[in-house]
Design a protein around this motif. Structure first.
Motif, PDB file in Angstrom:
ATOM      1  N   SER A   1      -8.519  17.702  23.442  1.00 22.91           N
ATOM      2  CA  SER A   1      -8.173  16.647  22.489  1.00 22.91           C
ATOM      3  C   SER A   1      -6.715  16.256  22.688  1.00 22.91           C
ATOM      4  O   SER A   1      -5.920  16.988  23.286  1.00 22.91           O
ATOM      5  CB  SER A   1      -8.387  17.133  21.050  1.00 22.91           C
ATOM      6  OG  SER A   1      -9.716  17.553  20.873  1.00 22.91           O
ATOM      7  N   ARG A   2      -6.371  15.069  22.204  1.00 27.78           N
ATOM      8  CA  ARG A   2      -4.992  14.616  22.269  1.00 27.78           C
ATOM      9  C   ARG A   2      -4.493  14.329  20.865  1.00 27.78           C
ATOM     10  O   ARG A   2      -5.210  13.794  20.027  1.00 27.78           O
ATOM     11  CB  ARG A   2      -4.892  13.328  23.097  1.00 27.78           C
ATOM     12  CG  ARG A   2      -5.185  13.483  24.552  1.00 27.78           C
ATOM     13  CD  ARG A   2      -4.020  14.099  25.286  1.00 27.78           C
ATOM     14  NE  ARG A   2      -2.841  13.225  25.267  1.00 27.78           N
ATOM     15  CZ  ARG A   2      -1.648  13.606  25.719  1.00 27.78           C
ATOM     16  NH1 ARG A   2      -1.472  14.832  26.187  1.00 27.78           N
ATOM     17  NH2 ARG A   2      -0.632  12.773  25.680  1.00 27.78           N
ATOM     18  N   ALA A   3      -3.250  14.692  20.635  1.00 23.19           N
ATOM     19  CA  ALA A   3      -2.608  14.318  19.377  1.00 23.19           C
ATOM     20  C   ALA A   3      -1.962  12.955  19.588  1.00 23.19           C
ATOM     21  O   ALA A   3      -1.265  12.728  20.591  1.00 23.19           O
ATOM     22  CB  ALA A   3      -1.568  15.343  18.983  1.00 23.19           C
ATOM     23  N   VAL A   4      -2.198  12.064  18.672  1.00 25.40           N
ATOM     24  CA  VAL A   4      -1.622  10.732  18.752  1.00 25.40           C
ATOM     25  C   VAL A   4      -0.563  10.599  17.660  1.00 25.40           C
ATOM     26  O   VAL A   4      -0.838  10.850  16.481  1.00 25.40           O
ATOM     27  CB  VAL A   4      -2.691   9.639  18.582  1.00 25.40           C
ATOM     28  CG1 VAL A   4      -2.048   8.248  18.652  1.00 25.40           C
ATOM     29  CG2 VAL A   4      -3.770   9.788  19.633  1.00 25.40           C
ATOM     30  N   PHE A   5       0.668  10.229  18.117  1.00 27.78           N
ATOM     31  CA  PHE A   5       1.785  10.037  17.189  1.00 27.78           C
ATOM     32  C   PHE A   5       1.814   8.565  16.782  1.00 27.78           C
ATOM     33  O   PHE A   5       1.844   7.678  17.649  1.00 27.78           O
ATOM     34  CB  PHE A   5       3.103  10.429  17.851  1.00 27.78           C
ATOM     35  CG  PHE A   5       3.297  11.910  18.013  1.00 27.78           C
ATOM     36  CD1 PHE A   5       4.282  12.577  17.298  1.00 27.78           C
ATOM     37  CD2 PHE A   5       2.495  12.642  18.879  1.00 27.78           C
ATOM     38  CE1 PHE A   5       4.464  13.937  17.437  1.00 27.78           C
ATOM     39  CE2 PHE A   5       2.670  14.005  19.022  1.00 27.78           C
ATOM     40  CZ  PHE A   5       3.652  14.664  18.300  1.00 27.78           C
ATOM     41  N   HIS A   6       1.833   8.341  15.484  1.00 26.58           N
ATOM     42  CA  HIS A   6       1.872   6.970  14.964  1.00 26.58           C
ATOM     43  C   HIS A   6       3.226   6.749  14.293  1.00 26.58           C
ATOM     44  O   HIS A   6       3.619   7.508  13.403  1.00 26.58           O
ATOM     45  CB  HIS A   6       0.756   6.751  13.937  1.00 26.58           C
ATOM     46  CG  HIS A   6      -0.615   6.950  14.496  1.00 26.58           C
ATOM     47  ND1 HIS A   6      -1.420   5.916  14.934  1.00 26.58           N
ATOM     48  CD2 HIS A   6      -1.340   8.093  14.683  1.00 26.58           C
ATOM     49  CE1 HIS A   6      -2.556   6.393  15.363  1.00 26.58           C
ATOM     50  NE2 HIS A   6      -2.547   7.719  15.219  1.00 26.58           N
TER      51      HIS A   6
END
Length: 961
Positions: free
Chosen positions: A138-143
């Motif tokens: 999985s990837r963590a997405v920074f918003h």
């Protein structure tokens, strides 16, 4: 049927741990009943696959008991020990736990084992408790949302293209870093983020950053997030670059200070060293309150191809990450210049491959190749050298290179401050020019005697030859010479004529026995015939012609006293038309008025010294020094007297131009061509010390090059293969028991006296003492009678007597050489007691020629006793076919001179040489020393000596070993 499952259990210290169980599935109720914990003690453990065994061992290592044993010295209460531990110890334990949980999860993923939450109160687990192990990362997405008053930031999880907000989700962290987290009964794995960054957004929807902290926040946290993770941006811009970089080779210093290369890849906003692991770079810019990020991705395929191209050009990528020339010696100075030269030589190839290069050094090297523009104007005795060096557009006078060349320094500072690298071959080619030339700056001149120093090394050697340099061309043997010259003698004859035409002095250094005398006689006869022809010529010189010389000035031949008769006989035999005046004896002419009218004046070294006031008033056509090693000492009165003589030409004849040191060579060459090697002090500091003390090969080659045109050296093996075979054998003799005991007693006495006096005595006194001690040991090794022990036997003496009897019985003749007249007297006594005819020649012999002829012509005389100092030169003893050297001399050149009395032109029989050495004595060590002493002479052209203070240490070793 039992099945392996893994359960998540809460832990008071670590949050959650994993434990394997054997469980039984109930289809009706869709649940698993836990039968027992799976441990290594169960029978089915050994039958399990290797991976399952690893899982079971890892889970056992997570037990409180095991952790307490591993980290807290067997304490029974893990919680209590944990609370007392410091933070560092706690971090170690957490890392230990995380590694085992990670291993268990990896095995479960591979073996597709089910994972359940387990309530501690129940023995069953239900399908609702099943955790799905997602197969992909999985990837963590920074918003980030930059708004007018604040910036909001939150994280989401992206799996298979779908995003999941974390806020108010049920989430459990199984592994901190890299993060493994359970969200809604699904296990997500993240390769590049730890759980601490995710957990805050389970409890809050976003994090707010106030406007006042915004720019700093964007320069640090946001920049790192953009670099390492997926980022979705609002209110600012992220640009990406995925193009090709510009590869650049940097010349810089490595950790040891040596010059080496470093490869760098330049992208628009970032430069990477080739070995750096990071693949992404981000740069932040604030343009009028508009935020921009440039995210650069490295092009690994392009970089790999550039690295391969650089390897093809001969560079090697080393373990210390620097790049060096393949196989190049990494000596600091060589490595530096090698790197610069490689860059110069490969500059075009680098440009063709679109690879740039820069110098990151404290100085700038010119990459232009230095070029010479030479102009020589020949005068009578000099070459005026007008030479300039061009490096690109820079121009420097050649003489300004002197300090660099002589210091072997190839880095030269140019007028513009850059550093030029001189070609390596210039150091060898011009070292001699700068050593021997005169003048400075752009005015420099070189004697014509040193003309070959201007020759480049790749050019053929300009050895003066008759065919090339003589304006007369090849000359046949002169009329009136009562002999046929061999081919090599004709070459020597023409070589001398060529140098005489150029007014050069020279040294004919042919091996002993090759006929140096007859070659010189042929030259003198040629000059006489040439002058006679000029006298009889009807051709009148032109108005501007130099008038031909019509007078024949006398030639002075200086020889050791023992050779006067030989020369007189040789001239009478081979060139009777050459008139000879012998200046010798107490009744000699004190005016030399009549002698000056003869073609040749023949005299000795001692009489030249004594009658110098007579000789210095005559101008000679040629001065010829036979056995010229007699004048090797420039401080001697004989040498100083000879230097007062005047002549058109000066010739040297010797088989051993170098006996002990290069000082011998300077003395003789200075006589033949005064000033040719500059002053003795200059020669000593620039040649003798560098060659003999420092073993400098460049100076050695330079000196060989300088003297090559003026020394002609041929060995018997080269030019007289028709000579009979020469066999050399060492005969080792054992001492008698009493002799050996006496030798050891004397040796111990000498050692003790040296140890007592060596610190107080001067080197000169110690040299004299050591020489006396060595002489005494040599004498005892020969025969104790030489030291007054008449009643003692000698093993060597008995061996020699036996060998002499064998020679006599087979009707052969033998020359017996010794450095001790007393030693010869022992054999003389034996001959006389046994009524055996013999001849003997020592320094006291006055009728030398009579003695020689008696031995040569009388078949009944088998033995000739000869002092090696008195009979090593000038004797023709071809009647003998055996040579006994009964005690070794310091320098084998003297021994070879002795051997050449028999092994020479005219010998018809094979010659057998025997060296008699007493085993276990100083004589064996002398043979080892002989090899060192002759190395110098063999190097330059091809030695009897006393112990000099400078050589003391070497000789002390002979005694003290």
């Amino acid at each position: 049927m039992l099945q392996l499952i893994v359960c998540i259990r809460k832990h008071v210290l670590f949050g959650y741990i994993l434990m394997p169980y054997m469980a039984e599935y109930n289809k009706t109720t869709a649940h698993f009943t836990l039968v027992e914990q799976f441990t290594s003690k169960r029978d089915y453990f050994k039958k399990s696959p290797k991976e399952i065994q690893q899982l079971v061992k890892a889970s056992a290592e997570l037990s409180d008991q095991n952790i307490a044993h591993q980290f807290f010295k067997n304490t029974g209460n893990l919680k209590s020990a944990w609370d007392d531990a410091n933070e560092l110890k706690q971090n170690f334990v957490r890392e230990y736990v995380d590694k085992r949980i990670d291993l268990i999860l990896n095995v479960m993923q591979e073996k597709k084992l089910p994972l359940f939450f387990k309530d501690e109160k129940y023995a069953n687990v239900y399908t609702d408790d099943l955790i799905e192990l997602l197969p992909q990362k999985s990837r963590a997405v920074f918003h980030f949302n930059r708004m007018e008053d604040e910036t909001r930031y939150f994280l989401s999880v992206r799996y298979n293209g779908k995003s999941i907000r974390l806020f108010e989700k049920a989430a459990y962290v199984l592994h901190q870093s890299p993060c493994r987290i359970i969200i809604d009964n699904r296990l997500y794995s993240f390769p590049d983020i730890d759980a601490k960054k995710l957990l805050p957004f389970i409890l809050k929807e976003y994090v707010s950053v106030p406007k006042a902290m915004e720019e700093k926040y964007f320069k640090t946290f946001v920049l790192h997030a953009i670099r390492d993770f997926d980022v979705e941006a609002e209110g600012f811009t992220i640009e990406t670059y995925r193009g090709n970089p510009a590869p650049v080779l940097l010349l810089e210093k490595d950790l040891q200070g040596n010059y080496a290369f470093m490869l760098q890849f330049d992208y628009p906003d970032k430069s990477w060293k080739y070995f750096e692991e990071r693949k992404v770079s981000v740069k932040f810019q604030n343009r009028d309150d508009e935020y921009f990020f440039c995210k650069t991705f490295r092009n690994e395929l392009f970089e790999t191809k550039a690295i391969e191209r650089i390897k093809e050009l001969g560079l090697e990528f080393c373990n210390d990450q620097f790049i060096r020339i393949t196989g190049r010696n990494q000596d600091q100075y060589v490595a530096q210049l090698g790197a610069i030269e490689w860059l110069k030589n490969n500059r075009q190839k680098l440009e063709d491959a679109s690879i740039g290069f820069r110098q990151h050094l404290d100085k700038v090297f010119s990459l232009d190749t230095p070029e010479l523009r030479e102009e020589f104007s020949a005068k009578r005795d000099w070459f005026d050298l007008n030479i300039w060096v061009y490096v690109g557009s820079q121009k420097i006078p050649f003489p300004s290179l002197k300090e660099y060349i002589l210091a072997k320094q190839r880095e030269v500072v140019l007028p513009n401050g850059e550093i030029a690298i001189l070609p390596e071959e210039w150091l060898a080619r011009f070292e001699g020019v700068f050593l021997m030339a005169e003048g400075k700056y752009d005015k420099m001149r070189l004697s014509v005697q040193h003309a070959n120093l201007l020759r480049a090394e790749e050019e053929p050697e300009d050895k003066i030859s008759a065919e090339k340099n003589s304006p007369l061309g090849w000359q046949e043997a002169p009329t009136g010479l009562n002999a046929s010259l061999r081919h090599y003698q004709m070459i020597g004859y023409n070589w001398m004529l060529a140098l005489l035409q150029q007014n050069r002095g020279f040294c004919l250094a042919d091996d002993m026995g090759l006929g140096k005398t007859i070659q010189v006689i042929a030259v003198l006869l040629h000059q006489l015939r040439t002058i006679d022809n000029q006298k009889n010529s009807d051709i009148q010189p032109g108005l501007f012609d130099e008038p031909a010389r019509k007078t024949y000035q006398p030639n002075l031949i200086v020889v050791p006293t023992s050779l006067i008769f030989n020369w007189q006989q040789e001239i009478r035999k081979f060139a009777p038309s050459l008139t000879v005046w012998v200046h010798h004896g107490p009744a000699r002419d004190r005016s030399l008025e009549r002698a000056a009218k003869r073609a040749v004046i023949l005299t000795s070294y001692s009489l030249v010294r004594n009658d110098i006031d007579l000789f210095k008033n005559i101008h000679f056509q040629n001065i010829i020094l036979d056995e010229s090693q007699y004048v090797k000492n420039p401080a001697s009165k004989t040498y100083q007297a000879l230097m007062q003589l005047s002549a058109d030409h000066k010739l040297l004849l010797t088989g051993t131009p170098i006996e002990n040191s290069l000082a011998d060579l300077w003395a003789q060459m200075n006589f033949a061509n005064k000033g040719f090697l500059h002053s003795f002090s200059y020669f000593n500091s620039n040649f003798i010390d560098p060659i003999e003390k420092d073993k400098n090969p460049r100076r050695e080659e330079l000196l060989k090059k300088m003297i090559a045109p003026f020394i002609l050296r041929r060995t018997k093996e080269e030019v007289a293969p028709e000579l009979p075979k020469l066999s050399v054998q060492v005969v080792y003799c054992e001492m008698e028991e009493d002799q050996a005991k006496l030798y050891e007693e004397e040796k111990s006495k000498v050692r003790n006296e040296i140890l007592e006096t060596r610190e107080q005595a001067s080197r000169l006194k110690m040299s004299n003492y050591v020489q006396q001690a060595l002489t005494r040991l040599r004498q005892i090794a020969n025969h104790p009678a030489l030291c007054g022990y008449d009643d003692y036997p000698s093993g060597k003496y008995d061996s020699i007597i036996e060998a002499l009897e064998n020679v006599r019985n087979r009707k052969h003749k033998v020359l017996i050489f010794s450095s001790f007249v007393m030693h010869l007297n022992l054999f003389r006594t034996y001959f006389e007691e046994n009524n055996l005819d013999y001849c003997m020649l020592t320094g006291e012999t006055t009728n030398r020629q009579e003695v020689v002829e008696r031995f040569q012509n009388n078949r009944d005389i088998s033995f000739f006793l000869i002092s090696i100092k008195a009979g090593g030169v000038g004797l023709n003893l071809t009647a003998a076919d055996y040579v006994f050297i009964v005690d070794p001399w310091w320098n084998p050149a003297v021994e070879m001179q002795a051997v050449s009395r028999a092994h020479r032109i005219g010998q018809q029989q094979n010659v057998f040489v025997y060296h008699f050495i007493t085993r276990g004595t100083i004589e064996e060590k002398i043979r080892l020393l002989q090899e060192e002493k002759t190395g110098l002479a063999k190097t330059f052209v091809n030695s009897e000596n006393n112990i000099q203070p400078a050589d003391l240490d070497a000789y002390l070793e002979l005694v003290m070993e």
